[in-house]
Write a protein that holds these residues in place. Structure first.
Motif, PDB file in Angstrom:
ATOM      1  N   GLY A 145      66.354  -2.257  51.180  1.00 54.79           N
ATOM      2  CA  GLY A 145      66.753  -1.620  52.428  1.00 54.79           C
ATOM      3  C   GLY A 145      65.730  -1.697  53.537  1.00 54.79           C
ATOM      4  O   GLY A 145      65.971  -1.219  54.629  1.00 54.79           O
ATOM      5  N   THR A 146      64.561  -2.311  53.300  1.00 52.93           N
ATOM      6  CA  THR A 146      63.516  -2.325  54.313  1.00 52.93           C
ATOM      7  C   THR A 146      63.602  -3.510  55.255  1.00 52.93           C
ATOM      8  O   THR A 146      62.840  -3.600  56.184  1.00 52.93           O
ATOM      9  CB  THR A 146      62.121  -2.313  53.678  1.00 52.93           C
ATOM     10  N   ASP A 162      65.456  -5.599  58.128  1.00 55.60           N
ATOM     11  CA  ASP A 162      66.519  -5.450  59.110  1.00 55.60           C
ATOM     12  C   ASP A 162      66.846  -6.802  59.708  1.00 55.60           C
ATOM     13  O   ASP A 162      66.647  -7.823  59.075  1.00 55.60           O
ATOM     14  CB  ASP A 162      66.155  -4.400  60.173  1.00 55.60           C
ATOM     15  N   SER A 163      67.296  -6.825  60.921  1.00 59.05           N
ATOM     16  CA  SER A 163      67.748  -8.065  61.540  1.00 59.05           C
ATOM     17  C   SER A 163      66.617  -9.026  61.861  1.00 59.05           C
ATOM     18  O   SER A 163      66.854 -10.103  62.364  1.00 59.05           O
ATOM     19  CB  SER A 163      68.518  -7.743  62.819  1.00 59.05           C
ATOM     20  N   ARG A 207      68.420  -7.892  50.020  1.00 55.20           N
ATOM     21  CA  ARG A 207      69.515  -7.766  50.978  1.00 55.20           C
ATOM     22  C   ARG A 207      69.030  -7.017  52.206  1.00 55.20           C
ATOM     23  O   ARG A 207      68.290  -6.043  52.106  1.00 55.20           O
ATOM     24  CB  ARG A 207      70.695  -7.008  50.371  1.00 55.20           C
ATOM     25  N   SER A 208      69.443  -7.486  53.377  1.00 50.60           N
ATOM     26  CA  SER A 208      69.135  -6.780  54.622  1.00 50.60           C
ATOM     27  C   SER A 208      69.984  -5.520  54.684  1.00 50.60           C
ATOM     28  O   SER A 208      70.893  -5.325  53.867  1.00 50.60           O
ATOM     29  CB  SER A 208      69.428  -7.680  55.822  1.00 50.60           C
ATOM     30  N   SER A 209      69.707  -4.670  55.646  1.00 50.30           N
ATOM     31  CA  SER A 209      70.502  -3.452  55.801  1.00 50.30           C
ATOM     32  C   SER A 209      71.971  -3.790  56.065  1.00 50.30           C
ATOM     33  O   SER A 209      72.848  -3.003  55.755  1.00 50.30           O
ATOM     34  CB  SER A 209      69.934  -2.573  56.915  1.00 50.30           C
ATOM     35  N   GLY A 210      72.236  -4.982  56.569  1.00 49.06           N
ATOM     36  CA  GLY A 210      73.610  -5.428  56.805  1.00 49.06           C
ATOM     37  C   GLY A 210      74.220  -6.148  55.617  1.00 49.06           C
ATOM     38  O   GLY A 210      75.342  -6.629  55.684  1.00 49.06           O
TER      39      GLY A 210
END
Length: 134
Positions: free
Chosen positions: A20-21, A23-24, A74-77
């Motif tokens: 979860g760390t 991001d984009s 996995r990215s936050s998305g």
């Protein structure tokens, strides 16, 4: 040593950042980005950029995941993110596949190569400690 563990689990106990760390991809220099430049386990590359850099398809990268060679974060998305270490493993897999080795066999070879390298590193460390004690 458990022979089913993929290489990404050894790394001398070092943990990659939690899924979860990521991001984009936009970080300021003050939020720890400096530390990530040298972290080969930081999941900095999207599937598209990883595939392009390696000259493979996203399907090939997914096959490496299915064969348990690499497990992208996995990215936050929810998008797959790969580290430099994982890209090196994928490049080695591509070399073997290009030589005619089936994907699953190539992944198993790489896992065994990695386990051997780790065992040799541990043995050398043990020998250094033993020599220092004499």
């Amino acid at each position: 040593m458990d022979q089913t563990h993929p290489p990404h689990t050894r790394r001398g106990g070092k943990q990659a950042p939690p899924a979860g760390t990521v991001d984009s991809g936009t970080h300021s220099v003050t939020d720890g980005a400096d530390d990530r430049f040298d972290d080969e386990d930081y999941p900095a590359y999207s599937m598209g950029s990883a595939a392009e850099m390696l000259g493979v398809t996203p399907t090939f990268l997914r096959a490496l995941g299915a064969a348990k060679l690499i497990e992208p974060k996995r990215s936050s998305g929810g998008h797959r993110r790969y580290s430099r270490y994982q890209l090196r493993l994928a490049a080695r897999a591509r070399e073997l596949v290009d030589q005619g080795t089936p994907v699953e066999a190539a992944c198993r070879i790489i896992i065994l190569e990695d386990q051997l390298a780790e065992a040799l590193r541990i043995n050398a460390e043990y020998e250094r400690e033993r020599s220092a004690g004499n």
